[in-house]
Design a protein around this motif. Sequence first.
Motif, PDB file in Angstrom:
ATOM      1  N   ASP A  64       0.801  -1.226   0.000  1.00  0.00           N
ATOM      2  CA  ASP A  64       0.000   0.000   0.000  1.00  0.00           C
ATOM      3  C   ASP A  64       0.831   1.272   0.000  1.00  0.00           C
ATOM      4  O   ASP A  64       0.393   2.303  -0.508  1.00  0.00           O
ATOM      5  CB  ASP A  64      -0.929   0.031   1.225  1.00  0.00           C
ATOM      6  N   ASP A  65       1.991   1.224   0.599  1.00  0.00           N
ATOM      7  CA  ASP A  65       2.800   2.433   0.739  1.00  0.00           C
ATOM      8  C   ASP A  65       3.824   2.597  -0.378  1.00  0.00           C
ATOM      9  O   ASP A  65       4.643   3.521  -0.339  1.00  0.00           O
ATOM     10  CB  ASP A  65       3.530   2.430   2.089  1.00  0.00           C
ATOM     11  N   GLU A 106      -1.494  -4.060  -5.161  1.00  0.00           N
ATOM     12  CA  GLU A 106      -1.333  -3.590  -3.792  1.00  0.00           C
ATOM     13  C   GLU A 106      -0.696  -2.206  -3.769  1.00  0.00           C
ATOM     14  O   GLU A 106      -0.811  -1.481  -2.780  1.00  0.00           O
ATOM     15  CB  GLU A 106      -0.488  -4.570  -2.979  1.00  0.00           C
ATOM     16  N   ALA A 107       0.005  -1.840  -4.850  1.00  0.00           N
ATOM     17  CA  ALA A 107       0.604  -0.505  -4.922  1.00  0.00           C
ATOM     18  C   ALA A 107      -0.482   0.531  -5.213  1.00  0.00           C
ATOM     19  O   ALA A 107      -1.556   0.208  -5.718  1.00  0.00           O
ATOM     20  CB  ALA A 107       1.667  -0.465  -6.012  1.00  0.00           C
ATOM     21  N   ARG A 108      -0.210   1.775  -4.899  1.00  0.00           N
ATOM     22  CA  ARG A 108      -1.151   2.845  -5.176  1.00  0.00           C
ATOM     23  C   ARG A 108      -1.359   2.981  -6.682  1.00  0.00           C
ATOM     24  O   ARG A 108      -0.427   2.788  -7.468  1.00  0.00           O
ATOM     25  CB  ARG A 108      -0.615   4.156  -4.600  1.00  0.00           C
ATOM     26  N   GLN A 109      -2.589   3.313  -7.081  1.00  0.00           N
ATOM     27  CA  GLN A 109      -2.898   3.361  -8.509  1.00  0.00           C
ATOM     28  C   GLN A 109      -2.082   4.418  -9.243  1.00  0.00           C
ATOM     29  O   GLN A 109      -1.745   4.243 -10.406  1.00  0.00           O
ATOM     30  CB  GLN A 109      -4.397   3.592  -8.730  1.00  0.00           C
ATOM     31  N   VAL A 153     -13.062  -4.577  -5.559  1.00  0.00           N
ATOM     32  CA  VAL A 153     -13.334  -3.703  -6.696  1.00  0.00           C
ATOM     33  C   VAL A 153     -12.440  -2.474  -6.659  1.00  0.00           C
ATOM     34  O   VAL A 153     -12.044  -1.939  -7.689  1.00  0.00           O
ATOM     35  CB  VAL A 153     -14.823  -3.280  -6.688  1.00  0.00           C
ATOM     36  N   LEU A 154     -12.117  -2.022  -5.453  1.00  0.00           N
ATOM     37  CA  LEU A 154     -11.286  -0.836  -5.312  1.00  0.00           C
ATOM     38  C   LEU A 154      -9.818  -1.115  -5.572  1.00  0.00           C
ATOM     39  O   LEU A 154      -9.030  -0.196  -5.740  1.00  0.00           O
ATOM     40  CB  LEU A 154     -11.459  -0.239  -3.903  1.00  0.00           C
TER      41      LEU A 154
END
Length: 268
Positions: A64-65, A106-109, A153-154
Amino acid sequence: MIERGRRSRPFYVPVSTEVAVFEAAYRQGLSILLKGPTGCGKTRFVEAMAHDLDRPLITVSCHDDLTTADLVGRYLLRGGETEWVDGPLTRAVREGAICYLDEVVEARQDTTVVLHPLADHRRRLPIERLGVTVDAAAGFGLVVSYNPGYQSVLKDLKDSTRQRMVAIEFGYPAAHVEEGIVVAEAGVSAVYAADLVRLAQAIRRLETGGLREVASTRVLIAAARLTTEGLSPRVAARAAIAGPLTDDPVVSRGLVEMIDIYLPEFLA
């Protein structure tokens, strides 16, 4: 993580056309998307392909980060001076390595957008902080993976990213293949490996919301390896299979009951 100069090929057993598709896509400079459940062999497959193609492999475990700077690079203060340090993606582009982004969603879009000019015909990496664009060196390959069944979905790949890649679908191998993998990876008997695979197949057929994941080939290997240290098959399976798969006490008891049915208390 950078892997170079492996002396032996990582153990991988092809189950379909994945090797031919990967090699064809790599030769054509196409980026590759590996889709499949956790622990089914995606990472080992990439390691084997890098070995076969004689390319260094740079692996990034996405989270995520993870930022664009984590992938591309940043300025760091060293010895009182500021200097640019390439990130793993930039190193792969410059060196002609295969860059593997594991669980890319898992990484930011906003991070994955940086892949677009690399993943299509341009094969270029813009480095905005340096004001330069780096053309991919010969031998560079971009491979990403994710688990479609696990993502919400997100958390999914943008269509604009997907359509820049060749997709290879992965699943759990046929029983006889999976048994052979467990034998080769853990050094256990074929009879015990067959018992583990039958247990895994039974767990995969379960329909319950209490399971975080189904039993993967990876957890079977872990259970088998524990028995080589003297643990009984049932104790090993409770630790390596039931424990990681659920925190739900009811589901956990059900898994333990299945373990007692499918596995012997002691190895012959």
